[in-house]
Write an enzyme that holds these catalytic residues in place. Structure first.
Site, short mmCIF file in Angstrom:
data_model
loop_
_atom_site.label_atom_id
_atom_site.label_comp_id
_atom_site.label_asym_id
_atom_site.label_seq_id
_atom_site.Cartn_x
_atom_site.Cartn_y
_atom_site.Cartn_z
CD GLU A 187 -2.50 1.20 2.82
OE1 GLU A 187 -3.44 2.43 2.78
OE2 GLU A 187 -2.12 0.87 3.62
N GLY A 201 10.57 15.19 -13.92
CA GLY A 201 10.48 13.60 -14.33
C GLY A 201 10.68 13.00 -12.92
CE1 TYR A 202 15.59 13.61 -9.75
CE2 TYR A 202 14.50 15.78 -9.87
CZ TYR A 202 15.60 15.02 -10.01
OH TYR A 202 16.84 15.48 -9.86
CB ALA A 230 -3.10 11.82 -6.34
#
Length: 508
Positions: A187, A201-202, A230
């Site tokens: 999880e 791009g991290y 998100a």
């Protein structure tokens, strides 16, 4: 000797207390109200957590993540990676860019350097997730059953600012997770990237590295509750709202969040997630090679057209050669009474017909048809596989229709996204599970939900207008009101959605 035994008993007592607290915490159902009730963890609690983990120091996982060789696939899944064989045997020409990334797995193992990084994680998640209670973040980050994969400052950044190395500011981004090894899933609790390092791009690199590390721990699935902000990120990382993992594997183990969207990602053990762009390139090269093998257009070379050549002239030449003045634009003679035209011009009022070779000539009702017929008269066009349908699809009228359809599709998808982003939309995002709600179809004859509407929009021409989508939206509201009691939270959500739809469709 007695002092050593006393100290050991104290450490064991602290560890036992910590385990009891964690066990009771994990059984709680997390709602936004419950989170506010968590007791604030102060520096004393952190010290106790450090002291209580001394006996577990041998389980430290503060080691670099290895991404060299994938672990063989478990028996429940096929080990063959998707895609053509050439992609599997592809030899990478460039060095893996992930090899330069400094990263580590951070866990509360009681070591001073780990505690510094844990404090850095707490600060990172607190700043990146301002709506999440800080005491809740501290509780999970310092929980010994949770781990975090962190990307650290690059060597170039350390050269510019060497004072950062070894401090809590060294962490660029991190994902905090808990693995349930018996059930082979993990999880994801938190995911954040430092504000100064975003849009580099991290976020994608973090998830790819975590997938590679998860394989070494035997994890098959990632699961998480994503908030409205998100869900887009997790979709890009391969997560989906369709849960394929059996519910019995995670039910009662993960924390529930009201208003969150449950999402899942399967971790394929044979895929090198740090090489995804190169794998796609290899697959593309393979497909292009196969197209070249079966294609005929590049195997027959026709001589250049003579100077002054025109489709009309070609039609006249073919007509004279056949002794027939009635030809189509491709130089083929038409049967009697088929609406032929003379070779000196292509008129818009030409009727459709059929050639002796069986070629269908459509009715010329526009300049686009006329231009398509002219193009078909060029030697080699038909032999290369071109048809009137292909050429007509490239006309201005066809392009206008495509633009209109794409514009409507974009507008409808925007409406779906706006509705999904509302807090009261959570009951409508996925279809009702009729295996659990067995009497639902007895009350609701035409089930509908947001994900079904989204699929209909993307598939094609199901919705001809905004009003058509509005009808399905209102049917979804009425279904909810018909099945649920007026005092339930579902009925309240349906009422709020109905008010919102009146606003969003007022100009439709």
């Amino acid at each position: 000797m007695e002092a050593a035994l006393a100290q050991k008993r104290k450490a064991n007592a602290l560890a036992s207390l910590g385990k009891e607290q964690e066990a009771s915490f994990e059984t709680e159902t997390e709602t936004e109200t419950d989170r506010q009730k968590f007791k604030k963890i102060d520096d004393t609690d952190v010290k106790n957590a450090k002291g209580g983990s001394e006996n577990n120091s041998s389980n430290s996982t503060n080691l670099p993540v290895t991404v060299s060789a994938p672990v063989p696939a478990p028996a429940s899944k096929s080990a063959s990676a998707p895609g053509p064989a050439i992609a599997q045997n592809y030899k990478y020409k460039s060095k893996n860019s992930y090899s330069k990334i400094r990263r580590c797995i951070i866990q509360n193992d009681g070591k001073p350097e780990s505690m510094v990084k844990l404090i850095g994680l707490k600060n990172l998640f607190s700043k990146g997730l301002p709506k999440m209670p800080r005491d809740y973040i501290v509780r999970l980050v310092f929980d010994r059953r949770h781990k975090s994969l962190a990307i650290l400052s690059s060597d170039a950044d350390l050269e510019r600012n060497p004072a950062v190395e070894g401090t809590d500011d060294e962490i660029v981004g991190a994902i905090c997770y808990r693995a349930y090894h018996e059930m082979k899933f993990a999880e994801i609790a938190f995911c954040a990237v430092a504000q100064s390092q975003q849009v580099k791009g991290y976020g994608t690199k973090l998830m790819n590295l975590l997938k590679m590390h998860a394989v070494t721990e035997g994890v098959e699935y990632f699961i998480t509750y994503a908030d409205n902000y998100a869900t887009g990120y997790f979709k890009k990382q391969g997560f989906t709202r369709t849960i394929t993992m059996p519910k019995s594997r995670f039910h009662g183990l993960i924390k529930d969040y009201d208003g969150g969207t449950l999402m899942e990602c399967y971790v394929h053990p044979s895929i090198d997630y740090t090489r995804i762009p190169e794998m796609i390139k290899a697959q593309k090269e393979y497909i292009l090679d196969r197209v070249r093998d079966v294609s005929k257009s590049d195997k027959v070379v026709y001589p250049p057209l003579p100077r002054g050549w025109t489709p009309d002239g070609q039609a006249r030449a073919n007509a004279n050669a056949n002794g027939n003045g009635n030809v189509n634009a491709n130089g083929n003679s038409l049967e009697a009474g088929s609406g032929a035209h003379s070779g000196n011009s292509l008129r818009k009022n030409t009727r459709g017909g059929k050639t002796k070779t069986g070629m269908i000539i459509p009715t010329l009702s526009s300049r686009g048809n006329e231009a398509a017929l002219r193009a078909m008269a060029i030697p080699g066009m038909a032999e290369a596989g071109w048809t009137m349908t292909d050429l007509l699809a490239s006309t201005a009228a066809a392009k206008d229709n495509d633009r209109q359809r794409n514009h409507l599709k974009s507008e409808l998808l925007t409406i779906i996204r706006k509705v999904e982003d509302q807090q009261f939309a959570w009951p409508f995002r996925e279809p009702v599970d009729t295996t659990e709600v067995t009497d639902y179809l007895g009350v609701v004859k035409e089930p509908i939900d947001l994900s079904t509407m989204d699929k209909r929009i993307r598939k094609g021409d199901w919705y001809k207008s905004k009003q058509h989508l509005q009808v399905d939206m209102m049917m979804m509201v009425n279904n909810c009101k018909a099945y649920n009691d007026a005092t339930s939270q579902y009925f309240e959500c349906a009422t709020n959605l109905e008010k919102f739809l009146k606003v969003i469709f007022q100009d439709a």
